[in-house]
Design a protein around this motif. Structure first.
Motif, PDB file in Angstrom:
ATOM      1  N   ILE A 132      17.861 -12.723 -27.747  1.00  0.00           N
ATOM      2  CA  ILE A 132      16.339 -11.986 -28.236  1.00  0.00           C
ATOM      3  C   ILE A 132      16.677 -12.341 -29.729  1.00  0.00           C
ATOM      4  O   ILE A 132      17.306 -11.832 -30.633  1.00  0.00           O
ATOM      5  CB  ILE A 132      16.421 -10.548 -27.767  1.00  0.00           C
ATOM      6  CG1 ILE A 132      16.413 -10.648 -26.380  1.00  0.00           C
ATOM      7  CG2 ILE A 132      15.208  -9.799 -28.488  1.00  0.00           C
ATOM      8  CD1 ILE A 132      16.533  -9.300 -25.607  1.00  0.00           C
ATOM      9  N   ILE A 133      15.614 -12.679 -30.659  1.00  0.00           N
ATOM     10  CA  ILE A 133      15.300 -12.842 -31.626  1.00  0.00           C
ATOM     11  C   ILE A 133      14.772 -11.736 -32.182  1.00  0.00           C
ATOM     12  O   ILE A 133      14.244 -10.852 -31.757  1.00  0.00           O
ATOM     13  CB  ILE A 133      13.895 -13.974 -31.937  1.00  0.00           C
ATOM     14  CG1 ILE A 133      14.151 -15.194 -31.215  1.00  0.00           C
ATOM     15  CG2 ILE A 133      13.753 -14.209 -33.369  1.00  0.00           C
ATOM     16  CD1 ILE A 133      15.383 -16.165 -31.919  1.00  0.00           C
ATOM     17  N   GLU A 187      14.723 -13.012 -16.814  1.00  0.00           N
ATOM     18  CA  GLU A 187      16.337 -12.653 -17.018  1.00  0.00           C
ATOM     19  C   GLU A 187      16.619 -11.963 -18.189  1.00  0.00           C
ATOM     20  O   GLU A 187      17.573 -11.106 -18.160  1.00  0.00           O
ATOM     21  CB  GLU A 187      17.103 -13.735 -16.675  1.00  0.00           C
ATOM     22  CG  GLU A 187      17.109 -14.264 -15.165  1.00  0.00           C
ATOM     23  CD  GLU A 187      17.639 -13.638 -14.225  1.00  0.00           C
ATOM     24  OE1 GLU A 187      18.747 -12.906 -14.332  1.00  0.00           O
ATOM     25  OE2 GLU A 187      16.810 -13.246 -13.404  1.00  0.00           O
ATOM     26  N   THR A 188      16.131 -12.160 -19.241  1.00  0.00           N
ATOM     27  CA  THR A 188      16.411 -11.743 -20.611  1.00  0.00           C
ATOM     28  C   THR A 188      15.998 -10.547 -20.804  1.00  0.00           C
ATOM     29  O   THR A 188      16.481  -9.730 -21.279  1.00  0.00           O
ATOM     30  CB  THR A 188      15.855 -12.824 -21.623  1.00  0.00           C
ATOM     31  OG1 THR A 188      16.432 -14.267 -21.587  1.00  0.00           O
ATOM     32  CG2 THR A 188      16.118 -12.193 -23.096  1.00  0.00           C
ATOM     33  N   MET A 189      14.711 -10.299 -20.485  1.00  0.00           N
ATOM     34  CA  MET A 189      14.186  -8.875 -20.297  1.00  0.00           C
ATOM     35  C   MET A 189      15.097  -7.972 -19.435  1.00  0.00           C
ATOM     36  O   MET A 189      15.256  -6.792 -19.887  1.00  0.00           O
ATOM     37  CB  MET A 189      12.516  -8.880 -19.675  1.00  0.00           C
ATOM     38  CG  MET A 189      12.028  -7.636 -19.463  1.00  0.00           C
ATOM     39  SD  MET A 189      10.435  -7.601 -18.598  1.00  0.00           S
ATOM     40  CE  MET A 189      10.822  -8.251 -17.017  1.00  0.00           C
ATOM     41  N   LYS A 190      15.308  -8.189 -18.011  1.00  0.00           N
ATOM     42  CA  LYS A 190      16.173  -7.512 -17.411  1.00  0.00           C
ATOM     43  C   LYS A 190      17.562  -7.074 -18.098  1.00  0.00           C
ATOM     44  O   LYS A 190      17.917  -6.079 -18.173  1.00  0.00           O
ATOM     45  CB  LYS A 190      16.416  -8.080 -16.035  1.00  0.00           C
ATOM     46  CG  LYS A 190      15.401  -8.110 -15.188  1.00  0.00           C
ATOM     47  CD  LYS A 190      15.596  -8.872 -13.721  1.00  0.00           C
ATOM     48  CE  LYS A 190      14.578  -8.885 -12.879  1.00  0.00           C
ATOM     49  NZ  LYS A 190      14.893  -9.331 -11.758  1.00  0.00           N
ATOM     50  N   ALA A 191      18.209  -8.319 -18.780  1.00  0.00           N
ATOM     51  CA  ALA A 191      19.407  -8.010 -19.313  1.00  0.00           C
ATOM     52  C   ALA A 191      19.377  -7.104 -20.526  1.00  0.00           C
ATOM     53  O   ALA A 191      20.461  -6.302 -21.091  1.00  0.00           O
ATOM     54  CB  ALA A 191      20.012  -9.193 -19.893  1.00  0.00           C
ATOM     55  N   GLY A 192      18.321  -7.133 -21.268  1.00  0.00           N
ATOM     56  CA  GLY A 192      17.966  -6.094 -22.247  1.00  0.00           C
ATOM     57  C   GLY A 192      17.388  -4.877 -22.013  1.00  0.00           C
ATOM     58  O   GLY A 192      16.987  -4.084 -22.592  1.00  0.00           O
ATOM     59  N   GLN A 206       9.567 -13.799 -28.818  1.00  0.00           N
ATOM     60  CA  GLN A 206      11.299 -12.796 -28.866  1.00  0.00           C
ATOM     61  C   GLN A 206      12.432 -13.812 -28.266  1.00  0.00           C
ATOM     62  O   GLN A 206      13.382 -13.286 -28.342  1.00  0.00           O
ATOM     63  CB  GLN A 206      10.916 -11.832 -28.117  1.00  0.00           C
ATOM     64  CG  GLN A 206      10.016 -10.691 -28.431  1.00  0.00           C
ATOM     65  CD  GLN A 206       9.757  -9.573 -27.782  1.00  0.00           C
ATOM     66  OE1 GLN A 206       9.256  -9.553 -26.844  1.00  0.00           O
ATOM     67  NE2 GLN A 206      10.616  -8.454 -28.024  1.00  0.00           N
ATOM     68  N   VAL A 207      12.137 -14.913 -27.675  1.00  0.00           N
ATOM     69  CA  VAL A 207      13.094 -15.738 -27.431  1.00  0.00           C
ATOM     70  C   VAL A 207      13.021 -17.127 -28.049  1.00  0.00           C
ATOM     71  O   VAL A 207      13.827 -18.214 -27.772  1.00  0.00           O
ATOM     72  CB  VAL A 207      13.297 -16.032 -25.928  1.00  0.00           C
ATOM     73  CG1 VAL A 207      13.789 -14.726 -25.170  1.00  0.00           C
ATOM     74  CG2 VAL A 207      12.134 -16.708 -25.372  1.00  0.00           C
TER      75      VAL A 207
END
Length: 173
Positions: A6-7, A37-42, A51-52
Motif C-alpha cells: 500500500i502506497i 486481497e490487499t484491502m482484506k489484508a489491510g 493506493q497500490v
C-alpha cells in the motif's frame, strides 16, 4: 492473486488524477483481484488503484459480511445530504479525522466484466464510495478535514501494544 504494497502519503501517485480505464481486460481483472486481497489484508473496506501504485480509475469495496466488488471508472450520479463522520485511510495509517460526507450517493461505472452498473450507497458504503473516488482525483481525507482540531493521531491497536510490551520485557531480562 497477491497482496500488493500500500502506497503511503506523501507519495505523489496519491496526488495524481487517475486515468480512465480504456478497456476491461485480463490485466484489469488481475488488478481488481490483487486490490481485493490487499484491502482484506489491510482490514479496509475500500481501496483505490492509486493506493497500490496504479494510476487508473478503479476501486474495490468490501462491506462487512458482503462480497467485495469493483467499480471501474466510477462517477457520481447523485449525492444527498451531509453528515460529519470519523474517517481513516490505509495510505495515511497514523491519522484519523472528522470529515463531511454525503448521507447517500448513487455511483455509476463498470463492473469487472465491463458491464455498466449503478451502486446506491448509504452509511459505510456511501462513505467508502466517496473516499475511494476522492483517491482517484488525488484527494485524501486529510484534505477534507476542516480544521486541525478535527485531525487526530490514531492509537496503536491493543495487541500491538501488548506485543511491544512483551518484547520490551524480554529485552530487559
Amino acid at each position: 492473486m497477491s497482496v500488493r504494497p500500500i502506497i503511503k502519503y506523501p507519495d505523489q501517485v496519491l496526488r495524481q488524477k487517475a486515468k480512465t480505464v480504456p478497456v476491461v481486460d485480463k490485466s484489469i481483472k488481475t488488478l481488481i483481484d490483487d486490490m481485493i486481497e490487499t484491502m482484506k489484508a489491510g482490514s479496509g473496506c475500500g481501496l483505490a488503484a492509486p493506493q497500490v501504485g496504479v494510476s487508473l480509475r478503479c476501486i474495490v469495496l468490501g462491506m462487512p459480511e458482503e462480497e467485495p466488488f469493483a467499480i471501474i471508472n466510477p462517477e457520481f450520479v447523485k449525492r444527498v445530504g451531509e453528515r460529519e463522520i470519523e474517517e481513516g485511510c490505509l495510505s495515511v495509517p497514523d491519522l484519523g479525522g472528522h470529515v463531511k460526507r454525503s448521507i447517500s450517493v448513487i455511483v455509476k461505472g463498470l463492473d469487472r466484466q465491463g458491464k455498466p452498473i449503478r451502486v446506491r450507497g448509504k452509511e459505510l458504503l456511501c462513505q467508502a464510495l466517496e473516499h475511494e473516488i476522492d483517491h482517484l482525483n488525488g484527494v485524501l481525507f486529510i484534505d477534507r478535514v476542516e480544521s486541525p482540531d478535527k485531525l487526530f493521531k490514531k492509537e496503536k491497536p491493543v495487541e500491538v501494544e501488548a506485543k511491544d510490551a512483551a518484547a520490551d520485557l524480554a529485552a530487559s531480562q
